[in-house]
Design a protein around this motif. Structure first.
Motif, PDB file in Angstrom:
ATOM      1  N   PHE A  16     -18.476  -4.817  17.682  1.00 30.91           N
ATOM      2  CA  PHE A  16     -18.433  -3.401  17.301  1.00 30.91           C
ATOM      3  C   PHE A  16     -19.704  -3.023  16.535  1.00 30.91           C
ATOM      4  CE2 PHE A  16     -17.572   0.116  14.502  1.00 30.91           C
ATOM      5  CZ  PHE A  16     -16.810   0.987  15.262  1.00 30.91           C
ATOM      6  N   GLY A  17     -20.058  -3.836  15.554  1.00 28.51           N
ATOM      7  CA  GLY A  17     -21.252  -3.542  14.774  1.00 28.51           C
ATOM      8  C   GLY A  17     -22.508  -3.520  15.611  1.00 28.51           C
ATOM      9  N   PHE A  18     -22.630  -4.495  16.518  1.00 28.62           N
ATOM     10  CA  PHE A  18     -23.824  -4.567  17.353  1.00 28.62           C
ATOM     11  C   PHE A  18     -23.941  -3.355  18.266  1.00 28.62           C
ATOM     12  CE2 PHE A  18     -25.652  -6.007  21.483  1.00 28.62           C
ATOM     13  CZ  PHE A  18     -26.978  -6.044  21.063  1.00 28.62           C
ATOM     14  N   VAL A  19     -22.858  -2.996  18.945  1.00 32.68           N
ATOM     15  CA  VAL A  19     -22.906  -1.875  19.883  1.00 32.68           C
ATOM     16  C   VAL A  19     -23.035  -0.546  19.143  1.00 32.68           C
ATOM     17  CG1 VAL A  19     -21.660  -0.644  21.712  1.00 32.68           C
ATOM     18  CG2 VAL A  19     -21.645  -3.150  21.649  1.00 32.68           C
ATOM     19  N   PHE A  20     -22.348  -0.401  18.011  1.00 30.58           N
ATOM     20  CA  PHE A  20     -22.444   0.848  17.257  1.00 30.58           C
ATOM     21  C   PHE A  20     -23.873   1.103  16.788  1.00 30.58           C
ATOM     22  CE2 PHE A  20     -22.366   3.279  13.298  1.00 30.58           C
ATOM     23  CZ  PHE A  20     -21.705   4.421  13.717  1.00 30.58           C
ATOM     24  N   ILE A  21     -24.493   0.097  16.206  1.00 30.64           N
ATOM     25  CA  ILE A  21     -25.869   0.277  15.713  1.00 30.64           C
ATOM     26  C   ILE A  21     -26.850   0.394  16.880  1.00 30.64           C
ATOM     27  CG2 ILE A  21     -27.752  -0.792  14.419  1.00 30.64           C
ATOM     28  CD1 ILE A  21     -25.533   0.331  12.661  1.00 30.64           C
ATOM     29  N   ALA A  96     -14.779   0.803  21.668  1.00 32.22           N
ATOM     30  CA  ALA A  96     -14.478   1.446  20.389  1.00 32.22           C
ATOM     31  C   ALA A  96     -15.751   1.881  19.679  1.00 32.22           C
ATOM     32  CB  ALA A  96     -13.678   0.485  19.502  1.00 32.22           C
ATOM     33  N   ALA A  97     -16.786   1.060  19.736  1.00 33.39           N
ATOM     34  CA  ALA A  97     -18.056   1.400  19.096  1.00 33.39           C
ATOM     35  C   ALA A  97     -18.702   2.613  19.763  1.00 33.39           C
ATOM     36  CB  ALA A  97     -19.005   0.205  19.161  1.00 33.39           C
ATOM     37  N   ALA A  98     -18.642   2.672  21.088  1.00 31.83           N
ATOM     38  CA  ALA A  98     -19.209   3.817  21.791  1.00 31.83           C
ATOM     39  C   ALA A  98     -18.436   5.094  21.474  1.00 31.83           C
ATOM     40  CB  ALA A  98     -19.210   3.557  23.298  1.00 31.83           C
ATOM     41  N   LEU A  99     -17.118   4.979  21.326  1.00 27.88           N
ATOM     42  CA  LEU A  99     -16.315   6.139  20.912  1.00 27.88           C
ATOM     43  C   LEU A  99     -16.722   6.604  19.518  1.00 27.88           C
ATOM     44  CD1 LEU A  99     -12.691   5.343  22.148  1.00 27.88           C
ATOM     45  CD2 LEU A  99     -14.097   7.331  22.782  1.00 27.88           C
ATOM     46  N   ALA A 100     -16.958   5.657  18.629  1.00 26.48           N
ATOM     47  CA  ALA A 100     -17.386   6.006  17.276  1.00 26.48           C
ATOM     48  C   ALA A 100     -18.731   6.725  17.304  1.00 26.48           C
ATOM     49  CB  ALA A 100     -17.466   4.751  16.404  1.00 26.48           C
ATOM     50  N   VAL A 101     -19.642   6.254  18.160  1.00 25.38           N
ATOM     51  CA  VAL A 101     -20.931   6.934  18.310  1.00 25.38           C
ATOM     52  C   VAL A 101     -20.714   8.354  18.816  1.00 25.38           C
ATOM     53  CG1 VAL A 101     -23.094   6.962  19.617  1.00 25.38           C
ATOM     54  CG2 VAL A 101     -22.266   4.820  18.645  1.00 25.38           C
ATOM     55  N   LYS A 102     -19.825   8.516  19.779  1.00 26.68           N
ATOM     56  CA  LYS A 102     -19.541   9.845  20.335  1.00 26.68           C
ATOM     57  C   LYS A 102     -19.007  10.792  19.260  1.00 26.68           C
ATOM     58  CE  LYS A 102     -16.858  12.228  23.909  1.00 26.68           C
ATOM     59  NZ  LYS A 102     -15.936  12.070  25.065  1.00 26.68           N
ATOM     60  N   TRP A 103     -18.123  10.281  18.412  1.00 28.86           N
ATOM     61  CA  TRP A 103     -17.512  11.122  17.381  1.00 28.86           C
ATOM     62  C   TRP A 103     -18.477  11.461  16.245  1.00 28.86           C
ATOM     63  CZ3 TRP A 103     -12.756   7.404  17.267  1.00 28.86           C
ATOM     64  CH2 TRP A 103     -11.930   7.691  18.366  1.00 28.86           C
ATOM     65  N   LEU A 104     -19.369  10.526  15.926  1.00 34.06           N
ATOM     66  CA  LEU A 104     -20.183  10.671  14.726  1.00 34.06           C
ATOM     67  C   LEU A 104     -21.594  11.182  14.975  1.00 34.06           C
ATOM     68  CD1 LEU A 104     -19.097   7.373  12.919  1.00 34.06           C
ATOM     69  CD2 LEU A 104     -18.297   9.696  12.452  1.00 34.06           C
ATOM     70  N   ALA A 105     -22.146  10.927  16.155  1.00 35.22           N
ATOM     71  CA  ALA A 105     -23.526  11.317  16.431  1.00 35.22           C
ATOM     72  C   ALA A 105     -23.596  12.774  16.881  1.00 35.22           C
ATOM     73  CB  ALA A 105     -24.112  10.412  17.511  1.00 35.22           C
ATOM     74  N   ASN A 181     -26.340  -7.968  27.909  1.00 39.85           N
ATOM     75  CA  ASN A 181     -25.008  -8.082  27.332  1.00 39.85           C
ATOM     76  C   ASN A 181     -24.107  -7.092  28.063  1.00 39.85           C
ATOM     77  OD1 ASN A 181     -22.692  -7.788  25.717  1.00 39.85           O
ATOM     78  ND2 ASN A 181     -23.823  -8.153  23.816  1.00 39.85           N
ATOM     79  N   PRO A 182     -23.216  -7.579  28.921  1.00 35.70           N
ATOM     80  CA  PRO A 182     -22.342  -6.661  29.658  1.00 35.70           C
ATOM     81  C   PRO A 182     -21.546  -5.723  28.752  1.00 35.70           C
ATOM     82  CG  PRO A 182     -22.234  -8.843  30.629  1.00 35.70           C
ATOM     83  CD  PRO A 182     -23.018  -8.982  29.358  1.00 35.70           C
ATOM     84  N   ALA A 183     -21.141  -6.193  27.576  1.00 37.74           N
ATOM     85  CA  ALA A 183     -20.379  -5.340  26.666  1.00 37.74           C
ATOM     86  C   ALA A 183     -21.236  -4.197  26.141  1.00 37.74           C
ATOM     87  CB  ALA A 183     -19.830  -6.168  25.507  1.00 37.74           C
ATOM     88  N   ARG A 184     -22.497  -4.479  25.836  1.00 33.45           N
ATOM     89  CA  ARG A 184     -23.413  -3.438  25.337  1.00 33.45           C
ATOM     90  C   ARG A 184     -23.580  -2.321  26.365  1.00 33.45           C
ATOM     91  NH1 ARG A 184     -25.870   0.230  24.665  1.00 33.45           N
ATOM     92  NH2 ARG A 184     -27.823   0.652  23.553  1.00 33.45           N
ATOM     93  N   ALA A 185     -23.551  -2.662  27.639  1.00 32.68           N
ATOM     94  CA  ALA A 185     -23.655  -1.654  28.695  1.00 32.68           C
ATOM     95  C   ALA A 185     -22.305  -1.003  28.970  1.00 32.68           C
ATOM     96  CB  ALA A 185     -24.202  -2.290  29.970  1.00 32.68           C
TER      97      ALA A 185
END
Length: 236
Positions: A16-21, A96-105, A181-185
């Motif tokens: 989560f931390g890696f993808v969010f940042i 979840a991290a991408a959703l957080a980016v969507k909500w916060l960015a 990283n497949p998860a990062r994509a």
């Protein structure tokens, strides 16, 4: 399953931390007219990966990447059920991290950047993108084996891995986005519904990870580690 709770929570947190940042840096760069640039985006990815791998290494092994988990399974450093659970949790954390980016960015920048989806350059074919991702992942997974798995590894935590990630993004970022990283994509692609060239981020890293696993398991690891099975140094 009970014994997997701590490792799975650690994998979720770290991924989560890696993808969010990482994805967040791409979106912020878009919202600020490119103020971060390639170097800033690469540094953001490298710094957070270094810290998150170091923080979770003693709990889960600090994989944070389905390609890394696959490579360690191939090298008999992880059992299949554990590896499968890791991949599931990594993908959930990335979403979840991408959703957080969507909500916060900033919403407009998020839509323009597809919430941090890695992109293949217009002059790079899909087959070439696969090969680029494979080579970059080969270097990344080799750093994992050489700095964290091997008994001869220097005690540098996840920072050696982060430095390789930094170098890979500086070279491959303009060509494929240098996901490795497949998860990062996957996370940003799911949230942004942007699947353009997505196969490259599964095929390339998986192939590169497989080559690295064979190279290290068969040749480069110390002789007494080559036949080890089950839990490895990167897995607790």
């Amino acid at each position: 399953m009970k014994g997997l709770v701590r490792p799975l929570v650690a994998e979720f947190l770290g991924t989560f931390g890696f993808v969010f940042i990482g994805a967040g840096a791409v979106v912020v760069d878009a919202s600020k007219g490119g103020s971060l640039g390639l170097t800033g985006i690469a540094l953001a990815h490298a710094a957070v990966l270094s810290v998150m791998v170091t923080a979770t290494m003693g709990i889960s092994g600090g994989h944070l990447n389905p390609a890394v988990t696959f490579a360690l399974w191939m090298a008999s450093k992880s059992e299949l059920p554990r590896a499968l659970w890791y991949v599931v949790v990594q993908l959930l954390a990335a979403a979840a991290a991408a959703l957080a980016v969507k909500w916060l960015a900033p919403s407009m920048a998020g839509e323009v950047a597809s919430y941090g989806v890695p992109r293949i350059a217009g002059d790079v074919t899909l087959s070439r993108a696969v090969l680029i991702e494979a080579v970059l992942t080969l270097f990344l997974v080799s750093a994992v084996f050489g700095t964290a798995v091997s008994a001869q590894a220097p005690k540098v935590g996840g920072f050696g891995i982060g430095i390789v990630l930094l170098s890979d993004i500086l070279v491959g970022g303009p060509l494929t986005g240098a996901a490795m990283n497949p998860a990062r994509a996957f996370g940003p692609a799911l949230v942004g519904n942007d699947w353009h060239g997505h196969a490259a981020y599964w095929i390339g890293p998986t192939f590169g990870a497989a080559v690295a696993a064979i190279l290290w398991a068969k040749i480069l690891l110390p002789a007494d580690e080559k036949r080890e099975t089950g839990k490895g140094k990167r897995e607790t």
